[in-house]
Design a protein around this motif. Structure first.
Motif, short mmCIF file in Angstrom:
data_model
loop_
_atom_site.label_atom_id
_atom_site.label_comp_id
_atom_site.label_asym_id
_atom_site.label_seq_id
_atom_site.Cartn_x
_atom_site.Cartn_y
_atom_site.Cartn_z
N PHE A 5 -24.64 21.95 -34.80
CA PHE A 5 -24.96 23.32 -35.20
C PHE A 5 -24.87 23.41 -36.71
O PHE A 5 -24.20 22.61 -37.35
CB PHE A 5 -24.00 24.33 -34.56
CG PHE A 5 -22.62 24.29 -35.15
CD1 PHE A 5 -22.25 25.17 -36.17
CD2 PHE A 5 -21.68 23.35 -34.73
CE1 PHE A 5 -20.99 25.12 -36.74
CE2 PHE A 5 -20.41 23.29 -35.30
CZ PHE A 5 -20.07 24.18 -36.31
N TYR A 12 -26.70 27.57 -30.71
CA TYR A 12 -25.29 27.41 -31.07
C TYR A 12 -24.98 27.94 -32.46
O TYR A 12 -23.97 27.59 -33.05
CB TYR A 12 -24.84 25.94 -30.95
CG TYR A 12 -25.02 25.37 -29.56
CD1 TYR A 12 -24.29 25.88 -28.48
CD2 TYR A 12 -25.92 24.34 -29.31
CE1 TYR A 12 -24.45 25.38 -27.20
CE2 TYR A 12 -26.09 23.84 -28.02
CZ TYR A 12 -25.36 24.36 -26.99
OH TYR A 12 -25.53 23.87 -25.72
N PHE A 15 -21.58 29.28 -33.47
CA PHE A 15 -20.46 28.41 -33.84
C PHE A 15 -20.25 28.44 -35.36
O PHE A 15 -19.20 28.03 -35.84
CB PHE A 15 -20.71 26.97 -33.40
CG PHE A 15 -20.73 26.78 -31.89
CD1 PHE A 15 -20.48 27.83 -31.02
CD2 PHE A 15 -21.01 25.54 -31.35
CE1 PHE A 15 -20.51 27.65 -29.65
CE2 PHE A 15 -21.04 25.34 -29.98
CZ PHE A 15 -20.78 26.39 -29.12
N GLU A 100 -20.59 30.79 -24.24
CA GLU A 100 -21.44 29.75 -24.82
C GLU A 100 -20.61 28.53 -25.22
O GLU A 100 -21.00 27.39 -24.96
CB GLU A 100 -22.22 30.29 -26.02
CG GLU A 100 -23.16 29.26 -26.57
CD GLU A 100 -24.41 29.84 -27.23
OE1 GLU A 100 -25.32 29.06 -27.47
OE2 GLU A 100 -24.44 31.06 -27.51
N THR A 104 -20.27 24.32 -23.16
CA THR A 104 -20.53 23.01 -23.77
C THR A 104 -19.72 21.90 -23.10
O THR A 104 -19.84 20.73 -23.49
CB THR A 104 -20.22 23.02 -25.29
OG1 THR A 104 -18.83 23.33 -25.49
CG2 THR A 104 -21.09 24.02 -26.02
N ILE A 109 -18.66 18.48 -30.66
CA ILE A 109 -19.34 19.53 -31.42
C ILE A 109 -19.27 19.15 -32.90
O ILE A 109 -18.19 18.84 -33.41
CB ILE A 109 -18.67 20.91 -31.18
CG1 ILE A 109 -18.75 21.27 -29.69
CG2 ILE A 109 -19.35 21.98 -32.03
CD1 ILE A 109 -17.99 22.54 -29.32
#
Length: 148
Positions: A5, A12, A15, A100, A104, A109
């Protein structure tokens, strides 16, 4: 699969610390987690409130990086915990983005920030990706609190 992201306009995007998901923390309302994070560099001074009140997270970031302001002496020691606190509160406050993040699963991430080797992965992927790591930690905290 790894989740990348960066821009708030992409998938996303929530984030990102620039995403427009405000929250209350330490007795004040913060328009974004970026506002909170940058203001904490000057906690207990008028600079913190000036940053809290600026219109955009980009302005907050710019003000937080101005070295004409008196940076708190323990900043390097406390910045990760401050980021963790802000990110956790943001996702606790907004059910839609919490879902959201939880969706994941166990994916890695990564903040795909080419210019940032601390919070992001940097241009060549060698960065620390601290924001991504904090999002993974927050996901785990939220998952555990969902099971209560």
């Amino acid at each position: 699969m790894t989740i990348y992201f960066y821009s708030t306009r992409e998938k996303y995007g929530c984030f990102s610390n620039f995403s427009p998901h405000g929250f209350e923390l330490d007795g004040f309302y913060w328009p974004t987690s970026e506002h909170y994070f940058q203001a904490q560099k000057f906690v207990g001074t008028p600079h913190a409130d000036q940053i809290r009140q600026v219109k955009t997270p980009k302005d907050a970031a710019k003000m937080g990086r101005e070295r004409s302001r008196p940076l708190r002496p323990d900043w390097e020691q406390v910045k990760d915990d401050i980021m963790r606190k802000a990110v956790l509160r943001k996702f606790e406050t907004h059910a839609d983005i919490r879902e959201e993040l939880l969706s994941t699963g166990d994916e890695l991430i990564v903040e795909n920030a080419p210019g940032d080797y601390y919070w992001g992965c940097g241009a060549d992927g060698s960065g620390k990706n601290m924001l991504g790591q904090i999002l993974v930690e927050v996901r785990e905290i939220l998952r555990l609190s969902n099971q209560q």
